[in-house]
Design an enzyme around this catalytic site. Structure first.
Site, short mmCIF file in Angstrom:
data_model
loop_
_atom_site.label_atom_id
_atom_site.label_comp_id
_atom_site.label_asym_id
_atom_site.label_seq_id
_atom_site.Cartn_x
_atom_site.Cartn_y
_atom_site.Cartn_z
N CYS A 166 0.80 -1.10 0.06
CA CYS A 166 -0.11 0.01 0.04
C CYS A 166 1.04 1.33 0.04
O CYS A 166 2.13 1.40 -0.01
CB CYS A 166 -1.02 0.13 1.08
SG CYS A 166 0.05 0.06 2.88
N ARG A 216 12.94 -3.77 6.34
CA ARG A 216 13.30 -3.71 4.92
C ARG A 216 14.91 -3.64 4.64
O ARG A 216 15.48 -3.45 3.62
CB ARG A 216 12.72 -2.33 4.21
CG ARG A 216 11.51 -2.70 3.58
CD ARG A 216 10.90 -1.41 2.70
NE ARG A 216 11.90 -0.80 1.88
CZ ARG A 216 12.21 -1.27 0.64
NH1 ARG A 216 11.50 -2.18 0.04
NH2 ARG A 216 12.90 -0.52 -0.14
N HIS A 270 5.40 6.50 -2.73
CA HIS A 270 6.59 6.96 -3.11
C HIS A 270 6.48 8.43 -3.59
O HIS A 270 7.10 9.50 -3.15
CB HIS A 270 7.13 6.16 -4.51
CG HIS A 270 7.30 4.82 -4.21
ND1 HIS A 270 7.18 3.87 -5.27
CD2 HIS A 270 7.59 4.05 -3.16
CE1 HIS A 270 7.58 2.76 -4.62
NE2 HIS A 270 7.69 2.79 -3.47
N ALA A 286 3.31 1.78 2.80
CA ALA A 286 4.44 1.15 2.95
C ALA A 286 5.50 1.76 1.89
O ALA A 286 6.68 1.71 2.33
CB ALA A 286 4.33 -0.50 2.23
#
Lengths: 540, 460
Positions: free
Chosen positions: A59, A93, A192, A62
């Protein structure tokens, strides 16, 4: 060398589509493209995932908190929401970071959350958020705090931006917020974009100090998974470039604030960061170059492009010398590993750039990528940026803010005149261009966007690849099928894979994975040799 | 230092959770649903939830974790998720042909107020659910409780949808395990078999999340409780519920719905809790405890009597889920260890009094906290103020263990950096033996590491 490529995937595509309800089949049809380089092919991408289909995608939260802001060490990232989102994005991550000394700030090992409860959902969570920011400040005195909104925050209408503004004023440090609710957009990609906007608005350009050094660059879209950024920092220094900032591997806020003083932006992951490059170009006059440091040859090529951009003889010589030195070690390992890997088949389903970049590494090993696609790429990541004017803005993209950026009156400084840019372009330097993944894929290979679980299994049965590259959710499914899976999000806890040393690591890793004998253990001897045993007894 | 900014001075926090000792409800519901044979869990919310839960469960089990999502977009968030869920149900049954779809909700769909009962009804009415197949659900708002609550809610959902009382008596006992590993579920079944008791264990993730490598992916692995077995739980003699936080709601619902009484016990971790489980099962099924089980117990106790010096008065810090912590604390006290800091992020009023009661003679002043702001940041601060000899908890504990140089035993969820938990049980007497071994190894390795050369021991 002839690759062992199976028959064209036309029939398997039909077979896959025939399993779906008609509406789903019609939609998936447009996201599955049998490559024909002679044709100008379109692929459907960055559209809604079909509910119930089993997707790889995550999503917006994230993408924003996890991917772009996660790797920065000296900011306190507070997740505003119930506990899960913060918990799952806590250290998962593999963004490595090297704080400055034993006392240097590093909050990346911490998870901060407002842990919203039902009363906060009913009566609003603004009070709790305000208090949480205050508590974080009192405890740590950080230079910056940011706030990430999770799904319910958008629905109940907490004004995270107003609170950030208020607390910024009160505390005298940088506080800013992101509306990166999980339902925004259709994948991580929306996050992003939201992260790029936030960093550009609230951080980039805050510090005008001009740092010393020649050939100043920013590296964009490099997140230091498994130490990639460390290897690239090593190479860039040896080559003679001055790295002003990295967005955002091994980064700190001070570097972001100063990043507008660089003279070139180089982009690794086009999907996650191209917005930043464009905005910096418009506002400050910094051109950008798409590079690829995945693969030794690709790294060499990228360094040459960067040197060509600056056009300095000494720099060019230094880059050439570096490449010569590094390639000696690379070629030594390649000559050992390539004969064992050559001709083997790979499938790649990952990210918004890795499914493209890692094909370089497989090419270097003489392996063929028969089938590939992105989890959250857009059409320009597949077809190249020429397609941008063609992309229709749909409802899901429209709800992601598009910043209106203008030239900064005082600080805009074109690094190259338009004539110089034209000249460089004529010489083949593709400034501000990206040709996408499809250009890399050969005739009759298969490109699949947002692959479903069903398609994954069917295509593995069809191609019987020697290696499959994806993420943790796919890892053990594919391995249960007897096919090694290389995680290209987390690198299976190895790496680095970027740059020259990274290429060496990757060759050795893939050599191990495609040549290991462990898979022979799967069938027990009594199932493997049953017939023989019987025969032996018969002959007695 | 990895957690270099954690000060030893403790200040009460009201709003900020730092390094949580819990996560959210839906992941628990997803885990429980995987314990039904042929079940495809479905997350009704944004697709990020499903991706996060699948990733975390996969990292913990190193196994495929199949689940689907309603993939909410902004539109669905405004207009409700009915269309998404109906489409998802149709697609799942068409493409992945599950026996059951187990829907759980998320903070998003709960905040919107989607009525899952009504949507499932509509799915049946619209013919989206093939004959003989099932759609079940539970509500798992992430802003209430924790992952343990979500597990409990999905288990209660199984009772709500499947358990039925036919009036036909069945000579079987229901066992509802709290959130434990597939290895533990397998061990409970082995114990029952050893005792000659027919049980229905639900959920049952053994042979699902510890599936053998066969060179073939089984989308629905062999394990999991079957629908006929779940139905039959309503005709069972008794329910034994192991761990109040994970199981009481399901056990109570089964009592209300089908009049099957229940006995609520702790998770059988350690000697005393396993004693109560074995006695309870023996009583309920009217069977004698077999010699083999008594011998297992004897072996576990033998380790304790032989190695007591290494346990005695060692200070321990624990964090994790309440059902595990209550049983584990009792076990550590049985070993004459001193659990001095105990933290669980999962809220619930009975936790602190219960732990205090277990510790009343051994460690009356222990720091015991659960619920809001009972997090690993606090635990670390407590440890800085009063150091411990051993830390027990999930993988996130390794940051504290490294900074403070404390021997560390991994137990709980999630364990992201070691294997073993899903294969070797911690329940029962054999589970106690495994715990004894891991705790002893941690303590004795440390003694070996730190011993001056002149007092480095060969025999210990």
């Amino acid at each position: 060398m002839e690759h062992n490529i199976p028959k064209p995937p036309t029939a398997i595509k039909e077979e896959i589509l025939s399993k779906y309800p008609p509406k789903v089949a019609r939609k998936r049809n447009k996201s599955i493209v049998i490559r024909d380089p002679e044709d100008e092919q379109k692929i459907q991408a960055n559209v809604r995932t079909i509910p119930g289909i089993i997707t790889q995608r995550g999503c917006a939260y994230a993408g924003c908190k996890g991917v772009v802001l996660g790797p920065t060490r000296d900011i306190i990232n507070i997740t505003h929401g119930p506990i899960g989102c913060g918990f799952y994005s806590w250290l998962t991550r593999r963004n490595q970071t090297k704080p400055e000394g034993a006392e240097g700030e590093n909050y990346m090992t911490y998870c901060f959350s407002t842990d919203m409860q039902d009363s906060n959902i009913v009566f609003g969570g603004e009070k709790k958020l305000r208090e949480a920011i205050q508590e974080a400040y009192d405890l740590f005195k950080p230079k910056a705090i940011s706030v990430f909104s999770t799904c319910p925050v958008g629905l109940i209408g907490d004004d995270v931006h107003a609170i950030a503004k208020e607390m910024k004023k009160k505390l005298g440090i940088n506080v800013f917020a992101f509306s990166c609710e999980g339902y925004k957009g259709v994948s991580q990609s929306a996050g992003h974009h939201i992260a790029n906007n936030g960093l550009f608005k609230h951080v980039v350009g805050l510090d005008d100090t001009v740092r010393e050094g020649d050939f100043k660059i920013n590296m964009l879209g490099e997140y230091n998974i498994g130490g990639d950024a460390f290897e690239l920092e090593r190479i860039l220094e040896l080559a003679g470039f001055t790295l002003i900032s990295t967005f955002s591997g091994n980064s700190d806020m001070g570097r972001f604030a100063n990043s507008h003083t660089a003279d070139l932006n180089v982009i690794m992951c086009h999907r996650s960061i191209n917005y930043m490059a464009e905005m910096m170009e418009t506002k400050f006059g910094i051109p950008w170059l798409k590079v690829n440091f995945t693969g030794a040859k690709a790294t060499a090529k990228s360094l040459r492009k960067m040197a060509q951009y600056f056009g300095d003889k000494k720099l060019i010589n230094r880059v050439e010398k570096l490449i010569r030195n590094e390639m000696a070690a690379v070629n030594k390992v390649l000559s050992e590993t390539r004969p064992r890997c050559e001709g083997k088949l790979a499938m790649l389903f990952v990210g918004g750039s890795r499914a493209h970049h890692y094909q370089e590494l497989f090419n270097e090993l003489g392996m063929k990528t028969v089938c590939a696609g992105y989890e959250f790429g857009h059409r320009d990541d597949y077809e190249g940026r020429d397609v941008l004017p063609d992309i229709k803005i749909d409802a899901d993209s429209r709800n992601i803010e598009e910043l209106f950026v203008e030239k900064d009156e005082k600080r805009y400084r074109p690094r190259k005149t338009s004539e110089e840019i034209l000249e460089l372009k004529k010489k083949g330097l593709e400034i501000g261009e990206y040709n996408g993944l499809m250009a890399e894929m050969s005739k009759q290979s298969l490109v699949v966007d947002d692959i479903t679980h069903y398609e994954t299994e069917k295509l593995i049965e069809f191609y019987k690849p020697h290696i499959f590259c994806a993420g943790i959710k796919e890892k053990y499914v594919v391995q249960k099928m007897g096919v090694p899976l290389k995680q290209l999000h987390s690198y299976d806890y190895g790496g680095p894979y970027a740059g020259f040393r990274g290429a060496i690591n990757f060759y050795q890793e893939i050599d191990r994975m495609v040549n290991t004998r462990i898979w022979d253990l799967i069938t027990p001897p009594w199932e493997k040799n049953g017939a023989e045993i019987t025969a032996e007894f018969v002959s007695l | 230092m990895l957690l270099r900014h954690t000060p030893s001075e403790i200040k009460e926090r009201n709003a900020l959770t730092i390094n949580p000792a819990k996560t959210c409800q839906p992941i628990g519901a997803m885990y429980a649903a995987l314990g039904i044979h042929g079940c495809l869990p479905h997350s009704h919310g944004s697709q990020g939830c499903c991706a996060y839960h699948r990733s975390t469960l996969t990292r913990h089990f190193k196994e495929p974790v199949m689940a689907a999502t309603s993939s909410f977009t902004e539109g669905a968030s405004v207009f409700g998720g009915q269309a998404n869920l109906l489409q998802a149900i149709n697609n799942m049954f068409t493409v992945y042909t599950p026996e059951v779809i187990a829907v759980h909700t998320t903070c998003l769909s709960e905040t919107i107020g989607d009525d899952i009962n009504q949507i499932i009804r509509k799915a049946y009415e619209d013919g989206k659910v093939p004959e003989g197949k099932h759609v079940i659900h539970c509500n798992t708002p992430s802003y209430v409780g924790s992952h343990v609550t979500g597990y409990a809610n999905m288990v209660a959902g199984m009772v709500k949808y499947f358990s039925e009382s036919t009036g036909r008596y069945r000579d079987q006992i229901n066992i509802i395990p709290g959130w434990i590993e597939p290895s533990d579920m397998r061990e409970i079944k082995r114990i029952a078999k050893e005792m000659g008791v027919k049980i229905i264990l639900f959920p049952d993730t053994s042979d699902v999340l510890d599936a053998p490598q066969k060179g073939k992916h089984m989308f629905y692995p062999e394990g999991g409780v079957t629908i006929p077995d779940l139905r039959s739980t309503g005709d069972s003699k008794l329910t034994i519920a192991l761990g109040p936080f994970g199981t009481e709601s399901a056990a109570a619902l089964l009592d209300t719905k089908c009049k099957v009484k229940y006995e609520l016990l702790d998770l059988p971790i350690g000697i005393s809790a396993t004693d109560r489980f074995i006695s309870g099962l023996s009583r309920a099924a009217c069977v004698e405890v077999p010699v083999s089980i008594t011998a297992e117990r004897g072996r576990a106790v033998d380790i304790i009597t032989d190695m007591q010096q290494y346990f005695y008065n060692k200070k321990v810090a624990l964090f994790g889920d309440p059902d595990q912590l209550m049983a584990l604390t009792e076990f550590l006290v049985d070993l004459e260890m001193k659990p001095i800091h105990i933290i669980s992020g999962t809220p619930g009023k009975q936790f602190v009094p219960r732990i205090r009661n277990i510790l009343k003679d051994k460690v009356p002043n222990a720091n015991v906290r659960n619920g809001a702001n009972a997090d690993l940041f606090l635990l670390h601060q407590l440890i800085k103020n009063e150091p411990v000899d051993l830390l027990v908890g999930n993988t996130y504990g390794k940051y504290i263990a490294r900074d403070e140089d404390i021997p560390f035993v991994r137990m709980g969820f999630p364990i992201l950096d070691r294997i073993g938990h899903s294969y070797f049980p911690t329940v029962g007497y054999s589970g106690a033996m495994r715990l004894l071994e891991t705790i002893l190894s941690a303590l004795m390795d440390r003694q070996d590491r730190d011993a001056p050369e002149e007092s480095f021991e060969l025999v210990m």
